[in-house]
Design a protein around this motif. Structure first.
Motif, PDB file in Angstrom:
ATOM      1  N   ILE A  35       0.882  -1.115   0.134  1.00 26.98           N
ATOM      2  CA  ILE A  35      -0.065  -0.155  -0.065  1.00 26.98           C
ATOM      3  C   ILE A  35       0.881   1.060   0.215  1.00 26.98           C
ATOM      4  N   PHE A  36       0.494   2.127  -0.853  1.00 28.12           N
ATOM      5  CA  PHE A  36       1.151   3.519  -0.893  1.00 28.12           C
ATOM      6  C   PHE A  36       0.540   4.508  -0.272  1.00 28.12           C
ATOM      7  N   LEU A  37       1.013   5.234   0.585  1.00 33.46           N
ATOM      8  CA  LEU A  37       0.183   6.561   1.249  1.00 33.46           C
ATOM      9  C   LEU A  37       0.622   7.502   0.392  1.00 33.46           C
ATOM     10  N   THR A  38      -0.297   8.379  -0.080  1.00 32.51           N
ATOM     11  CA  THR A  38       0.062   9.635  -0.679  1.00 32.51           C
ATOM     12  C   THR A  38      -0.642  10.991   0.047  1.00 32.51           C
ATOM     13  N   GLY A  39      -0.301  12.140  -0.403  1.00 33.62           N
ATOM     14  CA  GLY A  39      -0.724  13.271   0.181  1.00 33.62           C
ATOM     15  C   GLY A  39       0.055  14.296   0.429  1.00 33.62           C
ATOM     16  N   TYR A  40      -0.439  15.463   0.780  1.00 31.16           N
ATOM     17  CA  TYR A  40       0.351  16.681   1.006  1.00 31.16           C
ATOM     18  C   TYR A  40       1.185  16.589   2.343  1.00 31.16           C
ATOM     19  N   MET A  41       2.441  17.499   2.238  1.00 33.62           N
ATOM     20  CA  MET A  41       3.095  17.246   3.549  1.00 33.62           C
ATOM     21  C   MET A  41       2.079  17.719   4.732  1.00 33.62           C
ATOM     22  N   GLY A  42       2.141  16.978   5.597  1.00 34.50           N
ATOM     23  CA  GLY A  42       1.421  17.059   6.965  1.00 34.50           C
ATOM     24  C   GLY A  42       0.063  16.338   6.939  1.00 34.50           C
ATOM     25  N   ALA A  43      -0.141  15.577   5.787  1.00 33.21           N
ATOM     26  CA  ALA A  43      -1.333  14.978   5.788  1.00 33.21           C
ATOM     27  C   ALA A  43      -1.403  13.819   6.740  1.00 33.21           C
ATOM     28  N   GLY A  44      -0.006  13.098   7.239  1.00 34.32           N
ATOM     29  CA  GLY A  44      -0.198  12.052   8.202  1.00 34.32           C
ATOM     30  C   GLY A  44       0.072  10.807   7.571  1.00 34.32           C
ATOM     31  N   LYS A  45       0.773  10.890   6.477  1.00 34.91           N
ATOM     32  CA  LYS A  45       1.549   9.482   5.823  1.00 34.91           C
ATOM     33  C   LYS A  45       2.430   8.909   6.752  1.00 34.91           C
ATOM     34  N   THR A  46       3.311   9.471   7.304  1.00 34.24           N
ATOM     35  CA  THR A  46       4.370   8.790   8.214  1.00 34.24           C
ATOM     36  C   THR A  46       3.545   8.391   9.137  1.00 34.24           C
ATOM     37  N   THR A  47       2.607   9.217  10.062  1.00 36.18           N
ATOM     38  CA  THR A  47       2.071   9.203  11.350  1.00 36.18           C
ATOM     39  C   THR A  47       1.113   7.711  11.187  1.00 36.18           C
ATOM     40  N   LEU A  48       0.292   7.805  10.009  1.00 37.45           N
ATOM     41  CA  LEU A  48      -0.562   6.935   9.867  1.00 37.45           C
ATOM     42  C   LEU A  48      -0.097   5.462   9.283  1.00 37.45           C
ATOM     43  N   GLY A  49       0.959   5.559   8.417  1.00 42.51           N
ATOM     44  CA  GLY A  49       1.583   4.527   7.596  1.00 42.51           C
ATOM     45  C   GLY A  49       2.230   3.825   8.970  1.00 42.51           C
ATOM     46  N   LYS A  50       2.859   4.326   9.844  1.00 38.72           N
ATOM     47  CA  LYS A  50       3.548   3.734  10.819  1.00 38.72           C
ATOM     48  C   LYS A  50       2.355   2.725  11.723  1.00 38.72           C
ATOM     49  N   ALA A  51       1.374   3.618  12.056  1.00 40.74           N
ATOM     50  CA  ALA A  51       0.538   2.793  13.042  1.00 40.74           C
ATOM     51  C   ALA A  51      -0.137   1.691  12.299  1.00 40.74           C
ATOM     52  N   PHE A  52      -0.551   2.035  11.126  1.00 47.37           N
ATOM     53  CA  PHE A  52      -1.124   1.211  10.196  1.00 47.37           C
ATOM     54  C   PHE A  52      -0.623  -0.285   9.758  1.00 47.37           C
ATOM     55  N   ALA A  53       0.826  -0.046   9.816  1.00 45.90           N
ATOM     56  CA  ALA A  53       1.953  -1.245   9.478  1.00 45.90           C
ATOM     57  C   ALA A  53       1.883  -1.881  10.724  1.00 45.90           C
ATOM     58  N   ARG A  54       2.024  -1.183  11.905  1.00 40.32           N
ATOM     59  CA  ARG A  54       2.167  -1.908  13.286  1.00 40.32           C
ATOM     60  C   ARG A  54       0.948  -2.978  13.434  1.00 40.32           C
ATOM     61  N   GLU A  55      -0.392  -2.240  13.066  1.00 36.76           N
ATOM     62  CA  GLU A  55      -1.592  -3.018  13.376  1.00 36.76           C
ATOM     63  C   GLU A  55      -1.772  -4.156  12.518  1.00 36.76           C
ATOM     64  N   LEU A  56      -1.163  -4.113  11.252  1.00 33.21           N
ATOM     65  CA  LEU A  56      -1.295  -5.279  10.155  1.00 33.21           C
ATOM     66  C   LEU A  56      -0.102  -6.153  10.611  1.00 33.21           C
ATOM     67  N   ASN A  57       0.840  -5.710  11.337  1.00 40.12           N
ATOM     68  CA  ASN A  57       2.150  -6.483  11.500  1.00 40.12           C
ATOM     69  C   ASN A  57       2.919  -6.711  10.441  1.00 40.12           C
ATOM     70  N   ILE A  58       3.111  -5.985   9.768  1.00 38.10           N
ATOM     71  CA  ILE A  58       4.100  -5.693   8.490  1.00 38.10           C
ATOM     72  C   ILE A  58       4.936  -4.631   8.589  1.00 38.10           C
ATOM     73  N   PRO A  59       6.049  -4.816   7.656  1.00 39.74           N
ATOM     74  CA  PRO A  59       7.036  -3.701   7.600  1.00 39.74           C
ATOM     75  C   PRO A  59       6.486  -2.348   7.397  1.00 39.74           C
ATOM     76  N   PHE A  60       7.188  -1.283   7.937  1.00 40.84           N
ATOM     77  CA  PHE A  60       6.584  -0.048   7.337  1.00 40.84           C
ATOM     78  C   PHE A  60       7.984   0.621   6.783  1.00 40.84           C
TER      79      PHE A  60
END
Ligand SMILES: Nc1ncnc2c1ncn2[C@@H]1O[C@H](COP(=O)(O)OP(=O)(O)O)[C@@H](O)[C@H]1O
Ligand SMILES: O=C(O)C1=C[C@@H](OP(=O)(O)O)[C@@H](O)[C@H](O)C1
Ligand SMILES: [Mg+2]
Length: 175
Positions: free
Chosen positions: A4-29
């Motif tokens: 999954i590729f998360l896209t969006g403007y700076m500050g949209a939360g790509k890093t924050t949400l991506g990290k939390a999402f990967a942790r939830e799915l137990n896959i690398p971020f």
């Protein structure tokens, strides 16, 4: 296989949400900016200063192609990644793409305290920043609009909100 590729403007939360999402799915971020920084042993800021933006975008494309080979990953891109070359088409061919859509007022609130590490925003006054965000979003909208999914990431200000957003994202992607 999840990619999954998360896209969006700076500050949209790509890093924050991506990290939390990967942790939830137990896959690398993978955060594309961090990946580039590790590979080159330099910060994004330094790379922008030393090479200029055009050369940074070339490098970003090469690194995108590298991470797009990984399997079972959540990849957070940089805000500009979808807007250069055929990067958006490339991501659509290699995985599921999500545009994190956030209102400019919210982006402004998040970014005014986080301009230091973002070379494109450095040195702007509040008013300049507000206008810059609105204009950049207009220019970039056609690229972000090519993402397969759109997700409202306007609520990432607490752990609770981040956890709720992760569940909503799971529902949207049916995973
Ligand atoms: N741990 C956190 N708790 C609360 N809010 C956060 C946290 N991390 C980030 N945020 C908020 O989310 C915004 C988005 O940051 P970030 O994930 O770096 O966006 P992007 O990678 O899309 O540029 C931050 O500026 C901040 O307002
Ligand atoms: O929007 C952009 O052009 C950029 C966004 C940044 O990533 P974030 O969106 O994670 O801040 C980073 O790649 C670089 O500073 C350029
Ligand atoms: Mg980021």
């Amino acid at each position: 296989m999840i990619r999954i590729f998360l896209t969006g403007y700076m500050g949209a939360g790509k890093t924050t949400l991506g990290k939390a999402f990967a942790r939830e799915l137990n896959i690398p971020f993978i955060d594309l900016d961090w990946y580039i920084e590790e590979r080159l042993h330099k910060s994004i800021r330094e790379l922008f200063i030393e090479r200029g933006e055009a050369s940074f975008r070339e490098l970003e494309r090469t690194m995108l192609h590298e991470v797009a080979e990984f399997e079972n990953v959540i990849i957070s891109t940089g805000g500009g990644t979808p807007c250069f070359f055929d990067n958006m088409e490339y991501m659509n061919e290699h995985g599921q793409t999500v545009f994190l859509d956030v209102h400019p007022d919210v982006l402004f609130r998040r970014l005014r305290v986080a301009t230091q590490q973002r070379p494109i925003l450095q040195g702007k006054t509040d008013e300049e920043l507000r206008i810059f965000i609105i204009e950049a979003l207009e220019k970039r909208a056609p690229h972000y609009g090519k993402a397969r999914y759109r997700f409202d990431a306007g609520q990432l200000e607490s752990r609770r909100q981040i956890a709720d957003s992760v569940q909503q994202l799971r529902n949207l992607l049916s995973i």
